[in-house]
Enzyme design. Sequence first.
Site, PDB file in Angstrom:
ATOM      1  N   ARG A   1      82.056  21.052 -30.804  1.00 34.01           N
ATOM      2  CA  ARG A   1      82.711  19.970 -31.514  1.00 34.01           C
ATOM      3  C   ARG A   1      82.744  18.770 -30.566  1.00 34.01           C
ATOM      4  O   ARG A   1      82.770  18.926 -29.342  1.00 34.01           O
ATOM      5  CB  ARG A   1      84.139  20.345 -31.899  1.00 34.01           C
ATOM      6  CG  ARG A   1      84.261  21.570 -32.803  1.00 34.01           C
ATOM      7  CD  ARG A   1      85.731  21.909 -33.053  1.00 34.01           C
ATOM      8  NE  ARG A   1      85.880  23.024 -33.968  1.00 34.01           N
ATOM      9  CZ  ARG A   1      85.948  24.298 -33.604  1.00 34.01           C
ATOM     10  NH1 ARG A   1      85.858  24.625 -32.315  1.00 34.01           N
ATOM     11  NH2 ARG A   1      86.096  25.252 -34.499  1.00 34.01           N
TER      12      ARG A   1
ATOM     13  N   LYS B   1      95.536  23.857 -29.124  1.00 35.82           N
ATOM     14  CA  LYS B   1      96.684  23.851 -28.234  1.00 35.82           C
ATOM     15  C   LYS B   1      96.869  25.187 -27.547  1.00 35.82           C
ATOM     16  O   LYS B   1      97.464  25.278 -26.483  1.00 35.82           O
ATOM     17  CB  LYS B   1      97.961  23.492 -29.029  1.00 35.82           C
ATOM     18  CG  LYS B   1      97.912  22.083 -29.635  1.00 35.82           C
ATOM     19  CD  LYS B   1      97.740  21.019 -28.572  1.00 35.82           C
ATOM     20  CE  LYS B   1      97.705  19.633 -29.188  1.00 35.82           C
ATOM     21  NZ  LYS B   1      97.474  18.581 -28.198  1.00 35.82           N
TER      22      LYS B   1
ATOM     23  N   HIS C   1      79.190  15.073 -35.464  1.00 37.05           N
ATOM     24  CA  HIS C   1      79.264  16.400 -36.077  1.00 37.05           C
ATOM     25  C   HIS C   1      77.917  16.835 -36.639  1.00 37.05           C
ATOM     26  O   HIS C   1      77.672  18.028 -36.827  1.00 37.05           O
ATOM     27  CB  HIS C   1      80.329  16.394 -37.182  1.00 37.05           C
ATOM     28  CG  HIS C   1      81.101  17.671 -37.273  1.00 37.05           C
ATOM     29  ND1 HIS C   1      81.948  18.106 -36.272  1.00 37.05           N
ATOM     30  CD2 HIS C   1      81.164  18.616 -38.238  1.00 37.05           C
ATOM     31  CE1 HIS C   1      82.496  19.252 -36.629  1.00 37.05           C
ATOM     32  NE2 HIS C   1      82.033  19.589 -37.812  1.00 37.05           N
TER      33      HIS C   1
ATOM     34  N   ARG D   1      76.152  19.320 -34.537  1.00 33.93           N
ATOM     35  CA  ARG D   1      76.732  20.665 -34.681  1.00 33.93           C
ATOM     36  C   ARG D   1      76.158  21.342 -35.925  1.00 33.93           C
ATOM     37  O   ARG D   1      75.828  22.527 -35.902  1.00 33.93           O
ATOM     38  CB  ARG D   1      78.256  20.552 -34.750  1.00 33.93           C
ATOM     39  CG  ARG D   1      79.024  21.863 -34.843  1.00 33.93           C
ATOM     40  CD  ARG D   1      80.499  21.555 -34.602  1.00 33.93           C
ATOM     41  NE  ARG D   1      81.387  22.575 -35.128  1.00 33.93           N
ATOM     42  CZ  ARG D   1      81.767  23.661 -34.465  1.00 33.93           C
ATOM     43  NH1 ARG D   1      81.310  23.899 -33.250  1.00 33.93           N
ATOM     44  NH2 ARG D   1      82.619  24.519 -35.012  1.00 33.93           N
TER      45      ARG D   1
ATOM     46  N   HIS E   1      84.247  29.454 -34.963  1.00 32.94           N
ATOM     47  CA  HIS E   1      84.920  29.491 -36.260  1.00 32.94           C
ATOM     48  C   HIS E   1      85.891  30.667 -36.324  1.00 32.94           C
ATOM     49  O   HIS E   1      85.569  31.763 -35.864  1.00 32.94           O
ATOM     50  CB  HIS E   1      83.898  29.624 -37.394  1.00 32.94           C
ATOM     51  CG  HIS E   1      83.178  28.352 -37.696  1.00 32.94           C
ATOM     52  ND1 HIS E   1      81.996  28.305 -38.413  1.00 32.94           N
ATOM     53  CD2 HIS E   1      83.469  27.060 -37.395  1.00 32.94           C
ATOM     54  CE1 HIS E   1      81.604  27.050 -38.531  1.00 32.94           C
ATOM     55  NE2 HIS E   1      82.472  26.288 -37.926  1.00 32.94           N
TER      56      HIS E   1
ATOM     57  N   TYR F   1      76.341  26.992 -43.925  1.00 29.58           N
ATOM     58  CA  TYR F   1      75.048  26.696 -43.312  1.00 29.58           C
ATOM     59  C   TYR F   1      73.931  27.557 -43.888  1.00 29.58           C
ATOM     60  O   TYR F   1      72.758  27.177 -43.805  1.00 29.58           O
ATOM     61  CB  TYR F   1      75.135  26.878 -41.794  1.00 29.58           C
ATOM     62  CG  TYR F   1      76.083  25.900 -41.147  1.00 29.58           C
ATOM     63  CD1 TYR F   1      75.790  24.541 -41.113  1.00 29.58           C
ATOM     64  CD2 TYR F   1      77.286  26.326 -40.599  1.00 29.58           C
ATOM     65  CE1 TYR F   1      76.655  23.634 -40.540  1.00 29.58           C
ATOM     66  CE2 TYR F   1      78.161  25.426 -40.021  1.00 29.58           C
ATOM     67  CZ  TYR F   1      77.842  24.079 -39.997  1.00 29.58           C
ATOM     68  OH  TYR F   1      78.718  23.185 -39.438  1.00 29.58           O
TER      69      TYR F   1
END
Length: 295
Positions: free
Chosen positions: A145, A170, A240, A243, A266, A275
Site C-alpha cells: 500500500r 495501529k 494504488h 498494487r 488482506h 483480482y
Amino acid sequence: MSILEAFEEYVEHLRSEKGLSEATISSYREDIMMFLQAFPEKKDLEDILLTDIEDFAIAETERFLSPRTVARRLSALYMFFRFLEDEGLIQGEFPTIDRPKLGKHLPNVLSVEEVEDLLNAPKATDEYGARDKAMLECMYASGLRVSELLALNTYDISFAERVVKVASGKGKKERVVPIGEYALDCLKDYIEHFRINNIGANTSILFLNRYGKALSRIYFYNQIKKYALEVGIDKPISPHTLRHCFATHLLENGASLRIVSALLGHSHLETTEIYTHVSSKRIKSAYEAYLRDEG
C-alpha cells in the site's frame, strides 16, 4: 482513536491511494456522516458495536429511502469499516451487511508493457529521479500500500534475504514480502549514491523529501500521475494502481489466490478475489484479440 480522526484517515486513503475524485469522496463523506450522526453519543472507535450497523441498516430502510440510496450508504459504511479492520484500527470482524447486488467495480489495471513504461519514466540521474524510480519499482515488486511504502525504514529492507518487512495498522501487524532483484538494485542505487547526500540521511526513513522528511501521499500521487502522462498512459491511475497490477499480474502468471492475499496483507480472502475477475477479463480480451488477428 476518535471516530472522526479515523474517518479523516479513510478520506485521505480514498484521495491519495484510491485516487477518487473530490465529488466521489464528498458522496462517501455524506453517506458515512449519516451513520455517525445517528449515534452522536459515540466518540471513539471502541464505542461502536456490531449492532449499531445493523440498527442503522434497519432505520435507513424504515425511512422509505430508495433501495439504491440505502444500498449506497450501507456500501460506503461497509467499506469504511473494512478499511479500519485492514489497518488494525478495530478488532474483530464487522458483519457483512445484506445489500442489493449492484455489480462489482473492477480496479483499473495496466498491461505489463504499460507498467514497464511507467517504471522507466523516472530518470535515475539525480536524487529525486532515483528515489521515485526506486519507489515505483518497490511498489510494483512487492504490492505494498502507498501508506506502507512511505512508512518504510532503511532497516525494513533485507538485501541479503531479498525481502521487505511491512508493519501496517495501529496494531503494527507485520508481514514479510519478497522483493525482486531489480527493485533491490534500484533501492541500493538510491541509498548508496543519492540518499546519502540528503539532509535527513541519518534518519531511518527510507524515502526522503528535500527537507529530510517522509514524503506525503499526495506528493507521490501527483508524481505517479506526472510520470503516467509523460509516457502516454491515459487510463485513470493512482499509486494504488501498481498494487492492483502486482496482484493481477501474479494471478495471470499462476500464483494462487491465497499467496497473493498473504502478500497483499488482506485480512479476508474475498478482498483478493476481485483480482480474479480482472485477470479473467484481461485474458479473455487477449484471447478475443488473438482470434480477430487470426481471422
